[in-house]
Design an enzyme around this catalytic site. Structure first.
Site, short mmCIF file in Angstrom:
data_model
loop_
_atom_site.label_atom_id
_atom_site.label_comp_id
_atom_site.label_asym_id
_atom_site.label_seq_id
_atom_site.Cartn_x
_atom_site.Cartn_y
_atom_site.Cartn_z
N CYS A 115 0.82 -1.23 0.00
CA CYS A 115 0.00 0.00 0.00
C CYS A 115 0.84 1.27 0.00
O CYS A 115 0.40 2.32 -0.45
CB CYS A 115 -0.95 0.01 1.20
SG CYS A 115 -2.04 -1.41 1.20
N HIS A 261 -3.82 6.90 1.11
CA HIS A 261 -4.08 5.58 0.55
C HIS A 261 -5.48 5.18 0.99
O HIS A 261 -5.84 5.34 2.16
CB HIS A 261 -3.04 4.58 1.08
CG HIS A 261 -3.48 3.16 0.96
ND1 HIS A 261 -3.89 2.63 -0.23
CD2 HIS A 261 -3.63 2.18 1.90
CE1 HIS A 261 -4.26 1.37 -0.02
NE2 HIS A 261 -4.11 1.08 1.25
N ASN A 291 -10.09 -0.86 -1.98
CA ASN A 291 -8.66 -0.64 -1.69
C ASN A 291 -7.85 -1.23 -2.85
O ASN A 291 -7.87 -2.44 -3.05
CB ASN A 291 -8.34 -1.35 -0.36
CG ASN A 291 -6.88 -1.23 0.06
OD1 ASN A 291 -6.02 -0.95 -0.76
ND2 ASN A 291 -6.62 -1.47 1.32
O1 UT7 Z 1 -4.59 -1.21 2.96
C1 UT7 Z 1 -3.69 -1.73 3.88
C2 UT7 Z 1 -4.11 -1.61 5.24
N1 UT7 Z 1 -5.39 -2.24 5.48
C3 UT7 Z 1 -6.17 -1.72 6.36
O2 UT7 Z 1 -5.86 -0.67 6.91
C4 UT7 Z 1 -7.44 -2.46 6.76
C5 UT7 Z 1 -7.57 -2.45 8.26
N2 UT7 Z 1 -8.69 -3.22 8.79
C6 UT7 Z 1 -9.97 -2.99 8.47
O3 UT7 Z 1 -10.27 -2.18 7.64
C7 UT7 Z 1 -11.04 -3.69 9.26
O4 UT7 Z 1 -10.44 -4.42 10.33
C8 UT7 Z 1 -11.91 -4.68 8.43
C9 UT7 Z 1 -12.80 -3.89 7.48
C10 UT7 Z 1 -11.03 -5.64 7.67
C11 UT7 Z 1 -12.81 -5.49 9.34
O5 UT7 Z 1 -13.63 -4.62 10.09
P1 UT7 Z 1 -13.75 -4.83 11.65
O6 UT7 Z 1 -14.68 -3.83 12.12
O7 UT7 Z 1 -12.36 -4.81 12.21
O8 UT7 Z 1 -14.42 -6.26 11.77
P2 UT7 Z 1 -13.89 -7.56 12.52
O9 UT7 Z 1 -12.75 -8.16 11.77
O10 UT7 Z 1 -13.69 -7.24 13.96
O11 UT7 Z 1 -15.11 -8.51 12.38
C12 UT7 Z 1 -16.37 -8.23 13.03
C13 UT7 Z 1 -17.35 -9.31 12.64
C14 UT7 Z 1 -16.82 -10.73 12.82
O12 UT7 Z 1 -17.90 -11.53 13.25
P3 UT7 Z 1 -18.07 -11.92 14.80
O13 UT7 Z 1 -16.81 -12.65 15.18
O14 UT7 Z 1 -18.22 -10.62 15.51
O15 UT7 Z 1 -19.28 -12.78 14.79
C15 UT7 Z 1 -16.43 -11.14 11.42
O16 UT7 Z 1 -16.49 -12.52 11.23
O17 UT7 Z 1 -17.68 -9.18 11.25
C16 UT7 Z 1 -17.47 -10.45 10.59
N3 UT7 Z 1 -17.07 -10.19 9.23
C17 UT7 Z 1 -17.94 -9.99 8.23
N4 UT7 Z 1 -19.29 -9.98 8.20
C18 UT7 Z 1 -19.87 -9.72 7.03
C19 UT7 Z 1 -15.82 -10.07 8.74
N5 UT7 Z 1 -15.86 -9.79 7.41
C20 UT7 Z 1 -17.18 -9.73 7.09
C21 UT7 Z 1 -17.86 -9.47 5.89
N6 UT7 Z 1 -19.20 -9.48 5.90
N7 UT7 Z 1 -17.21 -9.19 4.74
#
Ligand code: UT7
Length: 334
Positions: A115, A261, A291
């Site tokens: 990135c 980014h 992204n």
């Molecule tokens: O570009 C390089 C750098 N990248 C970044 O900066 C990305 C950084 N991270 C993020 O943007 C976020 O962490 C994500 C968008 C990837 C994830 O968002 P989050 O709010 O951190 O969600 P999470 O990983 O804590 O997941 C919350 C819940 C989980 O379910 P439970 O365990 O609470 O039941 C996941 O399984 O959301 C679930 N989940 C989804 N649900 C529906 C994870 N992905 C999805 C999805 N659709 N696509």
């Protein structure tokens, strides 16, 4: 010492639009979840029948940048190509752009900083220009993620975020003090595996993966520890912006346009609040492209320029954070 200015910008994205509703048909996800957590509404994914690849998309973006700079391909002295998704394991796509543009045998360098790749590439090009070695350098960021994503519920936390596309600039020697004021590059390799695609590579060759024949093996799909990456991103993005401002004796609030980014709209909004910037001072297009890693800043720069958001004399800040971890910034006087 010379200065280097951006003389032309171009971008190219595949025609194929993939909406959140399209993803709902492939995996257990929802438009509501994706928009709320990331801001993304749609992204472009290459239709393989078009033959688009990182090199060809990069070449298309470069052709526009060269034309907008009022140059021809033969005016280019050097190519810097940033990608994490090259057409081949080797060689890198820089040489393919040299061939596809039909340029004489100039040097071509490939940058592997994910990135942050475009800002790293810009920094490398800036040094070559400032020392007088080259006059016009193509800096390209291009990514083809969609072919390698796990398009099932297991891969949903990564797959819904990433999109394909390319952006390019011509960095040109200037002598009027305008252009890139400073660049700032960082890395913290102890977090390399928090956002990575481990194999196939030399630590895990194809024959090992095949001989194990393990259905639960996901090492050849991108992995991201989302929460961990998120927390580091908000800190490092902010540090990179503050560092760029401080190096030039300005405040973050003096920045006319921050082009971050496009990692996650929530990350950008957090940084915007922390830096005290207004909506007019921050550019976002993640809603339409997701992204696109090394391509996201040049695509955003290209669109912001086309929309008239960048004016002569403006202070533009580019900032990036991603896999490595690496992070970087550049402050530009337009
Ligand atoms: O570009 C390089 C750098 N990248 C970044 O900066 C990305 C950084 N991270 C993020 O943007 C976020 O962490 C994500 C968008 C990837 C994830 O968002 P989050 O709010 O951190 O969600 P999470 O990983 O804590 O997941 C919350 C819940 C989980 O379910 P439970 O365990 O609470 O039941 C996941 O399984 O959301 C679930 N989940 C989804 N649900 C529906 C994870 N992905 C999805 C999805 N659709 N696509």
């Amino acid at each position: 010492m010379y200065t280097s200015r951006i003389a032309g910008i171009g971008h190219y994205v595949p025609d194929n639009v993939v909406t959140n509703a399209d993803l709902e048909k492939m995996m257990d996800t929802s438009d509501e979840w994706i928009v709320e957590r990331t801001g993304i509404k749609e992204r472009r994914w290459i239709d393989p029948s078009t033959g688009d690849l990182p090199s060809t998309m990069g070449t298309k973006a470069a052709q526009i940048a060269i034309e907008k700079a009022g140059l021809t391909p033969d005016d280019i002295d050097f190519i810097v190509f940033a990608t994490l998704s090259p057409d081949y394991y080797f060689p890198g796509p820089g040489v393919q752009v040299q061939d596809q543009l039909g340029i004489k045998e100039i040097g071509a360098l490939d940058v592997r900083n994910q990135c942050s790749g475009f800002v790293y590439g810009l920094s490398v090009a800036d040094q070559f220009i400032k020392t007088g070695m080259y006059r016009n350098i193509l800096v390209i960021g291009s990514e083809y993620h969609s072919g390698g994503l796990e398009k099932t519920t297991r891969g949903r936390n990564v797959t819904v975020i990433f999109g394909d596309g390319a952006g390019a600039v011509v960095l040109q020697r200037g002598e009027d003090g305008k252009g890139i004021l400073s660049t700032h590059l960082h890395s913290e390799g102890k977090h390399a595996e928090e956002l990575a695609l481990i194999g196939p590579a030399t630590s895990r060759w194809v024959d090992q993966i095949m001989s194990e024949n393990d259905e639960s093996d996901t090492s050849y799909f991108p992995y991201m520890n989302g929460n961990f990456v998120f927390k580091h991103a908000v800190t490092r993005f902010s540090e990179a912006i503050i560092e760029a401002a401080a190096a030039n004796n300005v405040q973050p609030a003096d920045i006319n346009l921050l082009i971050p980014h496009q990692a996650n709209l929530r990350i950008t909004q957090f940084i915007q609040r922390k830096m005290g910037l207004s909506d007019d001072q921050v550019y976002n297009n993640i809603q339409r492209y997701g992204n696109t890693t090394a391509a996201s800043i040049p695509i955003a720069l290209s669109e912001a320029h086309m929309e008239g958001r960048i004016k002569d004399g403006d202070l533009i800040c580019l900032a990036a954070f991603g896999s490595g971890f690496t992070w970087a910034s550049a402050l530009i006087k337009w």
